[in-house]
Design a protein around this motif. Sequence first.
Motif, PDB file in Angstrom:
ATOM      1  N   UNK A 192      39.819  39.338  65.057  1.00 49.07           N
ATOM      2  CA  UNK A 192      40.628  39.585  63.874  1.00 49.07           C
ATOM      3  C   UNK A 192      40.875  38.268  63.144  1.00 49.07           C
ATOM      4  N   UNK A 193      40.536  38.297  61.879  1.00 52.30           N
ATOM      5  CA  UNK A 193      40.627  37.072  61.093  1.00 52.30           C
ATOM      6  C   UNK A 193      42.063  36.658  60.838  1.00 52.30           C
ATOM      7  N   UNK A 194      42.250  35.377  60.603  1.00 50.69           N
ATOM      8  CA  UNK A 194      43.524  34.890  60.086  1.00 50.69           C
ATOM      9  C   UNK A 194      43.353  34.709  58.580  1.00 50.69           C
ATOM     10  N   UNK A 233      47.684  37.428  60.737  1.00 51.42           N
ATOM     11  CA  UNK A 233      46.571  38.297  61.095  1.00 51.42           C
ATOM     12  C   UNK A 233      46.214  39.242  59.944  1.00 51.42           C
ATOM     13  N   UNK A 234      44.926  39.541  59.855  1.00 46.20           N
ATOM     14  CA  UNK A 234      44.448  40.290  58.694  1.00 46.20           C
ATOM     15  C   UNK A 234      45.071  41.667  58.575  1.00 46.20           C
ATOM     16  N   UNK A 245      42.111  39.737  44.896  1.00 48.87           N
ATOM     17  CA  UNK A 245      43.563  39.876  45.013  1.00 48.87           C
ATOM     18  C   UNK A 245      43.874  40.372  46.429  1.00 48.87           C
ATOM     19  N   UNK A 291      55.151  40.567  51.243  1.00 46.71           N
ATOM     20  CA  UNK A 291      54.853  41.550  50.196  1.00 46.71           C
ATOM     21  C   UNK A 291      54.476  40.912  48.867  1.00 46.71           C
ATOM     22  N   UNK A 292      54.071  39.648  48.888  1.00 47.99           N
ATOM     23  CA  UNK A 292      53.645  39.007  47.645  1.00 47.99           C
ATOM     24  C   UNK A 292      52.133  39.142  47.466  1.00 47.99           C
ATOM     25  N   UNK A 293      51.732  39.317  46.211  1.00 47.07           N
ATOM     26  CA  UNK A 293      50.311  39.319  45.859  1.00 47.07           C
ATOM     27  C   UNK A 293      49.854  37.893  45.612  1.00 47.07           C
ATOM     28  N   UNK A 330      30.135  36.091  54.552  1.00 47.24           N
ATOM     29  CA  UNK A 330      30.597  35.552  55.839  1.00 47.24           C
ATOM     30  C   UNK A 330      32.034  35.962  56.149  1.00 47.24           C
ATOM     31  N   UNK A 331      32.714  36.539  55.199  1.00 50.72           N
ATOM     32  CA  UNK A 331      34.138  36.913  55.304  1.00 50.72           C
ATOM     33  C   UNK A 331      35.062  35.695  55.291  1.00 50.72           C
ATOM     34  N   UNK A 332      34.522  34.488  55.198  1.00 52.76           N
ATOM     35  CA  UNK A 332      35.405  33.319  55.293  1.00 52.76           C
ATOM     36  C   UNK A 332      36.162  33.118  53.992  1.00 52.76           C
TER      37      UNK A 332
END
Lengths: 942, 80
Positions: B1-3, B13-14, B56, B64-66, B75-77
């Motif tokens: 699970x990505x950070x 955590x994602x 976004x 809860x902030x965008x 690569x999802x990085x």
Amino acid sequence: MSESTSEPSGPSRVDGYGRIDRSRTLRFTFDGREYTGHPGDTLASALLANGVRRTGTSVAHGRPRGITAAWSEDPTGLVQVEAPFPEPMLLATTIELVDGLVARSVAGRGRLADVPDTARYDRRHAHCETLVVGAGPAGLLAARTAARRGDRVVLVDDRPAAGGSLLGTERIQGRAAFDFVADTLAELRANPDVRILPRTTAFGHYDDGFVLALERRTEHLASPPANVSRQRVWRIRAGHVVVATGAHERPIVFCDNDRPGTMLAASARDLLHRYGVLAGREIVVFTSDDAAHGAAVDLASAGAAVTLLDARPTLSAATSALLEEGAVHVRPGATVTGTRGGDAGEITHALTDTGEVPCDLLLVSGGWNPTAHLFSHVRGTLRYDAELGAFRPGEAVPGTSVVGAANGTLDLAGCLAEGRGESPEPVPTVGSASVPTVGSASAPRLNQVLWRTDGDPARQYVDLQRDGTVADIARATGAGMRSVEHVKRYTTIGTAHDQGKTSGMLASAITAELLGVPVESLGTTTFRPPYTPVAFAALAGRERGRLFDPERTTALHAWHVEHGAVFEDVGQWKRPRHYPQAGEGMDEAVLRECAAVRTGVGILDGSTLGKIDVQGPDAGAFLDMIYTNMISTLRPGRARYGVMCGLDGMVIDDGTVLRVNEDRFLVMTTTGGAAPILDHLEEWLQTEWPHLRVALTSVTEQWATFPVVGPRSRDVIGAFAPHVDVSAEAFPFMGFVDTEVDDVPVRLARISFSGELAWEVSVDGWHAPAVWDRLLELGAPHGITPYGTETMHVLRAEKGYPIIGQDTDGTVSPHDLGLGWAVSKKKADFLGRRSFTRPSNVDPLRKQLVGLLPLDRTRKLPEGSQIVELTDALPPPPVPMLGHVTSSYRSAALGRTFALALVKGGHARIGERLTVPVGAELVPVEVTGSVLFDPEGARRDG
Amino acid sequence: MQLIACPWCGPREEVEFHYGGQAGVAYPADPAALSDEEWGRFVFVRANPVGRFEERWSHSAGCRRWFTAVRDTATYRFQA
């Protein structure tokens, strides 16, 4: 020593070996027979100590199978455990023996326990700079290095005790190996920043140093404490992951290589040194490199007659030395091509290219496969090492290092050096198999990688658990498969519990051989989590039964339970659906509740409706953009019904808005819309209109809300708040007042979801039960009737009020619902407005909400039923569909059944008849407007 | 699970985050002035590149902030 067959724990136990506690005896049962073992045994070691060779039957071919390895790489030794904790298909090699253990052999498949799993499972999080997986020599040193550096360290190891593959005969840094292990552990234990987790398998490695590990906490205990979870999933987030998971020995494939008594060489050595089990007396060791020599020598020292068949035609220095020592009979250049067995299928002879050799144990060693699973999980690529005859970690992955045998470094000195961090990253590209083994000076090993010997491919087993043979691989390549991933799925080789720990490399190599291509061009199948099987119960943890999903209850839940409410789940909420009286089913109860509301007074717990507090000088302007209708013109103390649309112009929610004062509104959403609508508002506020001075807060849980509904509601509310003028003139529809009753702040609002005269009474949750009781008490003379959501649904449907999400599905506009009156024509813009003029939005054939009256007044249409043109015989398919039934009820007020439906061009079809096919029946219905009861709205003011 | 690095809370955590699609697609100043085609593109059409993508994200189970982040879709990085 070798004649100690009088050992109580089995004829194959030898004195002077093993780390078991011989002072204590454990009783266990296997296939109905009683045996004994010792603390420190596994079920597999205890079975072998007792001379039990056959532990199961293969799944497809029905062949006898035994233990072939000493730990989790064993493809064969699955058993069914009946007691103390019933569980199917566990590996005998990893079951720690406890007194009273009862297990059975299986024929490939186990069966689920027929009693509920009442054990507790839980989950913990850990954070560290360095996670070390594997407490062998490399891992221990890696952990010590990190701890001395000041890291927070987690060290996990899947064995009961640290030491990895160390047998106890080695020397490390001038000390006996286990003294080194004990000293290192003592140093780590003394460090408060180090957490050591034995019996813990790291089974998955994910992004950014996230590792899942399963800790087995009680299975090794005869009577586990009730307050300790049986298994625990550790969720470890590490800055750096050190993979020190060792290597698995690789078999060589030959005919009938699946007979009980065929085993990996190092596993037999392991059984001797860990458990004092000499798994055979007359042993043949078949190898193609020097790695099995240690096993041959040790087993001979323990009293077995050992013959070493070395496939290499040229003697290596180590083999020559062995030959000279004379303890082991050495036959160079010999290969095993098959086996012969006794009546029970157990091995009696190894068949070689030069004749038969009698044996009761055939040990095989084809080299070592690095256990690189945790490196592969994070997309680390493996590259083929020709000297190793296996794939090993290639280019380094940031945040992960692989040390020791897992990295292909098979000698102890090399493992220790890598554990200390002396190997620079990326990992060395020099074939580490050329690194001299400990104690063997610097002679090259003359490895010969041997995958299989000659023979009938249909009897050459690659995956013993799946009964996958060389012939199966040949069938796959013959069918045109060229990828090892396809071959794996076609043959199922490598898909069993062990996920190909011993078979994967062989499958790749034999596929390459059959295709005539180099194995490095094929690669290997991808290792995926979990490394070893993990029970669903462990993954579920505490999230079972009532804790599976949070249950939300209102402040009145206890009252509802006490008064026999039948609950329905609305999202996570438990809402009373109806309150049946003695002898009533749902239909009767709902008809009674509906009649009470329409003729007297009813009360509903409506607390679950979403409530959002919208504050700030720009709150009105903000809500004007959110709702289709005008909100900013609302006066304080007044409420308005509003509709929200997405950009596509489709309805996403509806409800009333109350203006509390100039800068403050209360937005009511549907129960299901509470969270998503708050998200929707936040998104627009933060990302498009950050200049608006508005703050949003969910207050759903802060208010309990009770609609008091029906012609007699004015009497109840008048008595409840005698200081408030509740006349129609003084307290108009859609007005509200904030007041106090008995010093409790309450809000009274004339909002109606039924068309009846109604007040919603809102109060904080703490005072809610008292206020509810008071309303019931005051309503008693008027026959006040508590009603549930089903009655609420019928009452609103009679009035044509849609339920967003039941009568709509995201493709329905306000106009389709007959709510065009709620779409502002004055506002310059609001969300969705531009879409209303798109051609598809003005298409007269859009599906529109209408009422349906079955001509048979007692016929209730099933919700979801399709609607077609009026017919007495369906035309051949495809039958043109006109729409579907969205809501359907029996109505007390109408004295008949009715339905709401979305029908193509429905508004223009009012008065027409259509057909609703229900199963084989064709039910004729009449289309009506959606407002079926009191269309004039005469009842609203009482 | 990505950070994922929340600009307010730091790496989390994602599962705490909610994806919000392409960043920088502004709500039109005057939707009524757009043709049906232009409005349809604004509502329904988003870029889908391989590689760097400005997106976004919402720290929906946290502050809860965008916020806007650059991520490599191959690569999802996260890069910024």
